[in-house]
Motif scaffolding. Sequence first.
Motif, PDB file in Angstrom:
ATOM      1  N   GLN A   4      -1.095  59.831 -38.219  1.00 38.96           N
ATOM      2  CA  GLN A   4      -1.173  60.232 -36.824  1.00 38.96           C
ATOM      3  C   GLN A   4      -2.085  59.240 -36.106  1.00 38.96           C
ATOM      4  N   VAL A  12      -4.448  65.215 -27.042  1.00 40.67           N
ATOM      5  CA  VAL A  12      -4.668  66.100 -28.179  1.00 40.67           C
ATOM      6  C   VAL A  12      -6.165  66.312 -28.396  1.00 40.67           C
ATOM      7  N   ARG A  14      -9.478  67.628 -30.181  1.00 46.01           N
ATOM      8  CA  ARG A  14      -9.691  67.604 -31.634  1.00 46.01           C
ATOM      9  C   ARG A  14      -9.296  68.925 -32.303  1.00 46.01           C
ATOM     10  N   VAL A  17      -5.328  69.204 -33.069  1.00 48.71           N
ATOM     11  CA  VAL A  17      -4.617  68.272 -33.945  1.00 48.71           C
ATOM     12  C   VAL A  17      -3.909  69.066 -35.039  1.00 48.71           C
ATOM     13  N   GLU A 174       2.450  61.646 -33.491  1.00 52.42           N
ATOM     14  CA  GLU A 174       1.405  62.385 -32.797  1.00 52.42           C
ATOM     15  C   GLU A 174       1.815  63.851 -32.788  1.00 52.42           C
ATOM     16  N   LYS A 176       0.622  67.992 -32.098  1.00 53.32           N
ATOM     17  CA  LYS A 176      -0.327  68.886 -31.423  1.00 53.32           C
ATOM     18  C   LYS A 176       0.106  70.334 -31.605  1.00 53.32           C
TER      19      LYS A 176
END
Length: 208
Positions: A4, A12, A14, A17, A174, A176
């Motif tokens: 990622q 995003v 933290r 994630v 990526e 989320k």
Amino acid sequence: MPDQQSDPQLYVPRFNVMDADDVRPFVASVATAQLVTVGEDGLPDATFLPVLWEGDRLVGHVARANAHWRRIVDGSRALAIVTGPDTYVSPSWYATKAEHGKVVPTWNYSVVHLRGRIAVHDDPAWVRGLVTRLTDRHEAARDDRWHVTDAPEDYIAKNLRPIVGVELVVESVEAKAKLSQNRSDEDRAGVAAGLAADGRDPSDLVLP
């Protein structure tokens, strides 16, 4: 799977994630994506399509009648967006509303962005292989499974001609998951109860 990576186009925090081990299972469970590409004229195109994530390749197919595939520049960069369940979250569900009233509405959702280089496969053998694998994946849990070979060969060949394959070589991922992770246990329990009361399954929309 590529690591990622930070992406200025996908915000995003933290605590949102998605765990790396959950990304592939999430994409496999959704099994569809919005494929976004940009033509030579700079205009974006998007198509919803069934997908398989195989190794470092995301593969799918589009209708031949869809002009999108003809506008794809082979080797150009593309984005596939995989979205899970989403929901409005009412501040009235939070336990902390009764404590101090400092709560506001929000939206819970999960999403994965896959970026890479795109290629078109207008080849009957490639498309047949993809359709066979897609079919096997979605028929696997059925007692009376349907196989591509169950239909007459000429009928299958006829139905493969109207579709074209696409392949995204994944270079970045990526992911989320915005599932009320930043709320207290009591607030999350309130969200789960509120969703259930609205007839929604909270299991994919709020952390337990």
